[in-house]
Design a protein around this motif. Structure first.
Motif, PDB file in Angstrom:
ATOM      1  N   ARG A  99       0.818  -1.222   0.000  1.00  0.00           N
ATOM      2  CA  ARG A  99       0.000   0.000   0.000  1.00  0.00           C
ATOM      3  C   ARG A  99       0.846   1.264   0.000  1.00  0.00           C
ATOM      4  NH1 ARG A  99      -4.729   0.586   4.390  1.00  0.00           N
ATOM      5  NH2 ARG A  99      -5.582  -1.021   3.040  1.00  0.00           N
ATOM      6  N   TRP A 100       1.970   1.244   0.710  1.00  0.00           N
ATOM      7  CA  TRP A 100       2.752   2.453   0.959  1.00  0.00           C
ATOM      8  C   TRP A 100       4.076   2.501   0.221  1.00  0.00           C
ATOM      9  CZ3 TRP A 100       3.162   4.359   6.707  1.00  0.00           C
ATOM     10  CH2 TRP A 100       1.925   4.861   7.119  1.00  0.00           C
ATOM     11  N   GLY A 101       4.501   1.433  -0.420  1.00  0.00           N
ATOM     12  CA  GLY A 101       5.892   1.353  -0.809  1.00  0.00           C
ATOM     13  C   GLY A 101       6.721   1.190   0.460  1.00  0.00           C
ATOM     14  N   MET A 102       7.898   1.761   0.502  1.00  0.00           N
ATOM     15  CA  MET A 102       8.755   1.640   1.693  1.00  0.00           C
ATOM     16  C   MET A 102       8.599   2.804   2.666  1.00  0.00           C
ATOM     17  SD  MET A 102      10.496  -1.218   1.603  1.00  0.00           S
ATOM     18  CE  MET A 102       8.976  -1.991   1.031  1.00  0.00           C
ATOM     19  N   ARG A 103       7.592   3.634   2.467  1.00  0.00           N
ATOM     20  CA  ARG A 103       7.536   4.889   3.214  1.00  0.00           C
ATOM     21  C   ARG A 103       7.466   4.715   4.728  1.00  0.00           C
ATOM     22  NH1 ARG A 103       1.412   7.457   2.248  1.00  0.00           N
ATOM     23  NH2 ARG A 103       1.357   8.211   4.391  1.00  0.00           N
ATOM     24  N   ALA A 104       6.958   3.591   5.234  1.00  0.00           N
ATOM     25  CA  ALA A 104       6.869   3.405   6.681  1.00  0.00           C
ATOM     26  C   ALA A 104       8.236   3.457   7.342  1.00  0.00           C
ATOM     27  CB  ALA A 104       6.170   2.082   6.997  1.00  0.00           C
ATOM     28  N   TYR A 105       9.275   3.046   6.629  1.00  0.00           N
ATOM     29  CA  TYR A 105      10.632   3.076   7.196  1.00  0.00           C
ATOM     30  C   TYR A 105      11.022   4.520   7.544  1.00  0.00           C
ATOM     31  CZ  TYR A 105      15.567   1.824   7.778  1.00  0.00           C
ATOM     32  OH  TYR A 105      16.826   1.609   8.292  1.00  0.00           O
ATOM     33  N   ALA A 106      10.765   5.427   6.643  1.00  0.00           N
ATOM     34  CA  ALA A 106      11.097   6.832   6.891  1.00  0.00           C
ATOM     35  C   ALA A 106      10.151   7.455   7.908  1.00  0.00           C
ATOM     36  CB  ALA A 106      11.050   7.616   5.581  1.00  0.00           C
TER      37      ALA A 106
END
Length: 214
Positions: free
Chosen positions: A120-127
Motif C-alpha cells: 500500500r505504501w511502498g517503503m515509506r513506513a521506514y522513513a
C-alpha cells in the motif's frame, strides 16, 4: 476528556528521564492517568473501529515506557488507521532507550513495518517511523539502512505530494542535515548521514518546489 487528563498528567511528568521525576510529580501524573484509564475503560476501540480511541489507549500506556502492551496498542492503532504517519512517529518516540526501548529494536521494527505495508505504501513506513527522531537522537541515523531510507522518502513524497507534507519533510531533512551530537569534525558516519539528508533535501526542492523556484 480522557486525552485532556493525560495532557495535564504528562505536563506534570515533563520530558526528562525517569530518575529526574519527583514523587510529587508522579503523584499528580498517577491521579490524572487513573482518571483517563477509568474513562477509556468504558469503550472498546476495536469494536467501535475508532482510531481516536486506539490513539488514546496508546497514549495511556506510553507513560509506562516501552513494553509489549504498548506495542500491541500501536498495532491496533495502525490497524484502525493504516495510512496515519502520526501513529508511526509517536510510537517510535516512546521506544527510545530513555523510555526503556532500544535503538536496535527501533531499526528492526522500522524495516518490518516497511515490509508489512509495502503493497500500500511502498517503503515509506521506514522513513515515517524514524524521521522525527532527528530532533532528539540523530545518532540513530548512523546505523540505519541509507538506501532503504532514501527509497522510503521517495515513495512517501510520490504518494503524498500535498504542500503540508512537503513542508514537513523539508523541515525534518533540514534538521537531519545539520544535526550533530558532537562539536568539531564529523565522524564518517555523521558525514554520511548529512550527505544523505542534503541529497534528499535537494530532491524535494527540485521535484516539489519547482513552481516557486521558477
Amino acid at each position: 476528556t480522557a486525552m485532556r487528563h493525560m495532557q495535564v498528567g504528562w505536563a506534570f511528568r515533563g520530558c526528562g528521564y525517569v530518575h529526574e521525576i519527583t514523587d510529587k510529580q508522579w503523584k499528580k501524573v498517577g491521579e490524572h492517568y487513573a482518571r483517563a484509564a477509568e474513562i477509556l475503560s468504558a469503550f472498546d476501540a476495536r469494536a467501535l473501529r475508532s482510531p481516536s480511541l486506539a490513539m488514546a489507549t496508546h497514549k495511556l500506556l506510553a507513560i509506562e515506557g516501552a513494553s509489549s502492551k504498548l506495542d500491541a496498542a500501536f498495532e491496533l492503532w495502525r490497524d484502525l488507521d493504516p495510512m496515519s504517519g502520526t501513529a508511526f512517529a509517536t510510537h517510535a518516540l516512546h521506544c527510545l532507550p530513555r523510555w526503556g526501548g532500544s535503538y536496535e529494536k527501533l531499526l528492526v521494527d522500522a524495516r518490518r513495518f516497511a515490509g508489512e505495508t509495502a503493497e500500500r505504501w511502498g517503503m515509506r513506513a521506514y522513513a515515517h517511523y524514524l524521521i522525527q527522531l532527528s530532533d532528539c537522537v540523530p545518532e540513530i541515523f548512523e546505523h540505519m539502512d541509507d538506501e532503504l531510507f532514501e527509497v522510503a522518502v521517495h515513495d512517501l513524497l510520490q504518494r503524498r505530494p500535498e504542500p503540508f507534507v512537503i513542508n514537513f519533510w523539508l523541515r525534518e531533512l533540514n534538521v537531519l542535515a545539520s544535526a550533530t551530537k558532537l562539536q568539531g569534525e564529523d565522524s564518517p558516519a555523521e558525514a554520511r548521514v548529512r550527505a544523505l539528508a542534503k541529497r534528499l533535501r535537494s530532491h524535494v526542492i527540485r521535484s516539489h518546489l519547482a513552481a516557486i523556484l521558477t
